[in-house]
Design a protein around this motif. Structure first.
Motif, mmCIF file in Angstrom:
data_model
loop_
_atom_site.group_PDB
_atom_site.id
_atom_site.type_symbol
_atom_site.label_atom_id
_atom_site.label_comp_id
_atom_site.label_asym_id
_atom_site.label_seq_id
_atom_site.Cartn_x
_atom_site.Cartn_y
_atom_site.Cartn_z
ATOM 1 N N ASN A 303 0.846 -1.080 -0.084
ATOM 2 C CA ASN A 303 -0.143 -0.064 -0.019
ATOM 3 C C ASN A 303 0.922 1.313 0.106
ATOM 4 O O ASN A 303 1.233 2.000 0.868
ATOM 5 C CB ASN A 303 -1.027 0.014 1.455
ATOM 6 N N ILE A 304 1.435 1.707 -1.089
ATOM 7 C CA ILE A 304 2.238 2.763 -1.304
ATOM 8 C C ILE A 304 1.512 3.980 -1.213
ATOM 9 O O ILE A 304 0.821 4.503 -1.856
ATOM 10 C CB ILE A 304 2.800 2.761 -2.653
ATOM 11 N N GLU A 305 2.050 4.632 -0.038
ATOM 12 C CA GLU A 305 1.106 6.130 0.278
ATOM 13 C C GLU A 305 1.888 7.323 0.158
ATOM 14 O O GLU A 305 1.637 8.410 0.110
ATOM 15 C CB GLU A 305 0.455 5.714 1.728
ATOM 16 N N GLY A 306 3.273 7.242 0.546
ATOM 17 C CA GLY A 306 4.365 8.150 0.494
ATOM 18 C C GLY A 306 5.352 8.307 -0.373
ATOM 19 O O GLY A 306 5.533 7.426 -1.129
ATOM 20 N N MET A 307 5.588 9.544 -0.971
ATOM 21 C CA MET A 307 6.678 9.834 -2.159
ATOM 22 C C MET A 307 6.880 11.154 -1.917
ATOM 23 O O MET A 307 6.417 12.067 -1.627
ATOM 24 C CB MET A 307 5.468 9.786 -3.662
ATOM 25 N N ALA A 308 8.439 11.169 -1.995
ATOM 26 C CA ALA A 308 9.038 12.570 -1.986
ATOM 27 C C ALA A 308 10.218 12.561 -2.836
ATOM 28 O O ALA A 308 10.896 11.493 -3.136
ATOM 29 C CB ALA A 308 9.702 12.629 -0.493
ATOM 30 N N VAL A 309 10.367 13.494 -3.726
ATOM 31 C CA VAL A 309 11.653 13.780 -4.550
ATOM 32 C C VAL A 309 12.709 14.258 -3.683
ATOM 33 O O VAL A 309 12.642 15.221 -3.210
ATOM 34 C CB VAL A 309 11.421 14.718 -5.607
ATOM 35 N N THR A 310 14.021 13.339 -3.892
ATOM 36 C CA THR A 310 14.967 13.628 -3.207
ATOM 37 C C THR A 310 16.266 14.266 -3.688
ATOM 38 O O THR A 310 17.051 14.825 -3.060
ATOM 39 C CB THR A 310 15.636 12.519 -2.352
ATOM 40 N N ASP A 311 16.030 14.132 -4.987
ATOM 41 C CA ASP A 311 17.293 14.803 -5.939
ATOM 42 C C ASP A 311 16.793 14.964 -7.205
ATOM 43 O O ASP A 311 15.774 14.423 -7.920
ATOM 44 C CB ASP A 311 18.342 13.813 -5.827
#
Length: 345
Positions: A303-311
């Protein structure tokens, strides 16, 4: 292919914008080992946080990730808990959040502003609130009435502000609805924006329309540097388990639907956001991943809920994702490192 060990080595080395790229390496167009599609590659995953605790607080139920200006990562639980993570993605701090009455939130989206304050969306009302780093409630942003779960709004409880992101200028904040309004077609979703004025405060901006995959809800969004959005859609079905798809949405030329009472995907008088499939994440190589979910077709996916661009390197993004384990014995808290190559407009 042991993508799990690759990611664990990389993430224990560092997760800041510069060092994560160096530690994991940058995939080339010809690097097919972790390929999910022509646009998306997975560098690995880690289950190191699964069923762990920090300072007597359960580390799970993670619904959002965010990076600050120095590349430090924070993780948000939908049980109203905010974790700071170190370079190995291990918790270093924990802060509890509350609403104006001191009650916990159903917190789903997270943005770390330029001044270090946290913007947090809750899908209960829905709402977006600003918090100091120590969890002190500072302010609450205005939300259009049509997105409320109470009259005269048409939102469905627990299907509201699931995603939250800010553009690179820090002037535009965007929240995405997980589900549809009662007056809208079931495949439509609304994106609400706020614009920051000269006084530093956010005022309600345009509302955009998006057509989602049938049976899918939007679990997270992330702004790209060119004004588009990564959109993570996910679904669950008993015979296949969890599935997730990553899209690129473009608001350029889209209609402001703030005053449109009812939306259907076939409306001719509304210009929906452009939408491009980047990858069906079920096509990502599973490596040695395991799953306890019955009938889970690809054991890598949860259940993929989080996502952030890190670079960011031009149109190539390094992205971190996380699953929500819902404190379930059959679900796993899992982090993924992805490379995404954006198509041109």
């Amino acid at each position: 292919m042991h993508i799990r060990s690759v990611l664990i080595t990389a993430l224990t080395a560092a997760v800041t914008a510069s060092t994560l790229t160096a530690a994991v390496g940058t995939a080339s167009a010809a690097d097919d080992e972790g390929s999910c599609s022509q646009h998306v590659s997975i560098h690995g995953y880690s289950d190191a946080l699964d069923k762990t605790s920090f300072q007597d607080t359960y580390v799970g139920n993670l619904s959002a990730l965010a990076a600050d200006r120095e590349g430090r990562i924070s993780a948000l639980s939908d049980r109203s808990v905010l974790f700071g993570l170190d370079q190995a993605l291990k918790p270093t701090s924990v802060v509890s959040l509350a609403d104006e009455s001191g009650q916990p939130l159903d917190s789903e989206g997270l943005v770390i502003d330029r001044d270090g304050t946290r913007l947090v969306s809750s899908e209960t009302e829905p709402s977006v609130r600003r918090y100091a780093a120590d969890g002190t409630l500072l302010a609450r942003l205005p939300v259009p009435a049509n997105l409320s779960v109470t009259a005269p709004g048409g939102a469905i409880v627990n299907r509201t502000f699931e995603g939250l992101t800010m553009d690179r200028s820090g002037r535009t904040l965007t929240a995405s609805m997980e589900g549809w309004l009662r007056s809208d077609g079931v495949d439509t979703r609304r994106f609400q924006t706020w614009h920051r004025g000269g006084d530093g405060e956010f005022a309600v901006g345009p509302q955009y329309a998006y057509v989602a995959e049938k049976g899918y809800g939007i679990s997270e969004i992330a702004a790209t540097r060119d004004g588009r959005y990564l959109v993570l859609e996910r679904s669950f079905a008993a015979d296949v388990g969890w599935t997730a798809k990553l899209y690129l949405a473009d608001p350029q030329g889209a209609s402001d639907v703030s005053t449109v009472a009812s939306l259907t995907s076939t409306q001719q008088d509304v210009r929906f956001m452009g939408r491009t499939l980047l990858a069906d994440l079920s096509d990502c190589p599973a490596g040695d991943a395991i799953s306890k979910v019955p009938h889970q077709r690809n054991p890598l996916i949860g259940n993929i809920e989080g996502m952030a661009v890190t670079d960011v390197h031009g149109k190539r993004l390094r992205v971190l994702m996380v699953t929500d384990d819902d404190e379930s014995g059959t679900a796993i808290t899992r982090m993924y490192a992805m490379d995404i190559r954006l198509p041109c407009r």
